[in-house]
Design an enzyme around this catalytic site. Structure first.
Site, PDB file in Angstrom:
ATOM      1  N   LYS A 132       0.578  -5.216   2.641  1.00  0.00           N
ATOM      2  CA  LYS A 132       0.759  -3.772   2.474  1.00  0.00           C
ATOM      3  C   LYS A 132      -0.602  -3.156   2.160  1.00  0.00           C
ATOM      4  O   LYS A 132      -1.304  -3.610   1.246  1.00  0.00           O
ATOM      5  CB  LYS A 132       1.730  -3.537   1.322  1.00  0.00           C
ATOM      6  CG  LYS A 132       2.654  -2.378   1.494  1.00  0.00           C
ATOM      7  CD  LYS A 132       3.684  -2.423   0.379  1.00  0.00           C
ATOM      8  CE  LYS A 132       4.518  -1.177   0.365  1.00  0.00           C
ATOM      9  NZ  LYS A 132       5.367  -1.126  -0.825  1.00  0.00           N
ATOM     10  N   ALA A 133      -0.948  -2.118   2.926  1.00  0.00           N
ATOM     11  CA  ALA A 133      -2.256  -1.481   2.768  1.00  0.00           C
ATOM     12  C   ALA A 133      -2.079   0.000   2.480  1.00  0.00           C
ATOM     13  O   ALA A 133      -1.227   0.654   3.088  1.00  0.00           O
ATOM     14  CB  ALA A 133      -3.060  -1.651   4.051  1.00  0.00           C
TER      15      ALA A 133
END
Ligand code: E4P
Length: 217
Positions: A83-84
């Site tokens: 997850k960014a």
């Protein structure tokens, strides 16, 4: 529509996964903090409980460290999705990991333009935060509609993952708007199938059936 649980509570997850209706899990640094457990350990445990995508968020401030964190998280299990955050570095991370074949969920999306950038970077998932937008006085669901139109216009394969979902009405609206998935707290998962008229109807059926004195088995 795929349903993910937004939780780091592995006991709750284990219980709800038994329904066969949990398609994946999302986590974030706040949920990891709430669990009070080491992140790598929790993510590994969650990955063993569900076959579908499990989002684990990077927290480093610079691109190089984000890439290192992303690779480390992705190495935990085949179903980890990195997850960014939707920042310049987060988009660069997305592009770098996508090239390596690592799936990325771009999170904290609050505008259609941001979603367009995430898709161009090669995100596997985009997470528009419906509830937080509503809290902010905007229309979270309008964003889902806009992203759906943009992704369809350009044939982007990035999946729209409705996030920051607060209730069953949000899930309904996200499904109608064409979101590919929704991530929901365990309390909303229960809300999705519970209805007072179902309970009342079943009570009546059971009472009437008892009067017949019959048994099917
Ligand atoms: C999604 O990936 C996020 O973890 C989550 O949906 C955030 O929800 P909140 O706004 O209720 O914290």
């Amino acid at each position: 529509m795929q349903l993910f649980l937004d939780t780091t509570d592995t006991a709750v997850l284990k219980d709800l996964a038994q329904t066969g209706l949990v398609d994946g899990v999302t986590t974030n640094p706040t949920l990891i903090a709430k669990s009070g457990r080491p992140m790598l350990e929790v993510i590994a445990e969650i990955c063993a409980l569900v076959e579908g995508p499990v989002s684990a968020e990077v927290v480093a401030p610079d691109l190089e460290s984000m890439i290192a964190e992303g690779r480390k998280l992705a190495a935990i299990a085949d179903n980890v999705v990195v997850k960014a955050p939707l920042t310049r570095e987060g988009l660069m991370l997305t592009r770098a990991l996508a090239i390596e074949g690592i799936m990325v969920n771009v999170t904290l999306c609050f505008s259609a333009a941001q979603a367009l950038m995430a898709a161009k970077a090669g995100a596997a998932f985009i997470s528009p935060f419906i509830g937080r937008l509503d809290d902010h006085g905007a229309d979270g669901m309008e964003l889902i509609h806009d992203i759906r139109t943009i992704y369809d216009n350009y044939d982007f394969s990035t999946a729209i993952l409705a996030a920051s979902v607060r209730n069953a009405a949000h899930v309904r609206a996200a499904a109608l708007a064409g979101a590919d998935c929704a991530t929901i707290p365990p309390s909303v998962f229960l809300e999705l199938y519970k209805h007072p008229l179902t309970d009342r109807g079943l009570e009546q059926f059971n009472a009437d059936w008892a009067k017949t004195g019959q048994s099917i088995l």
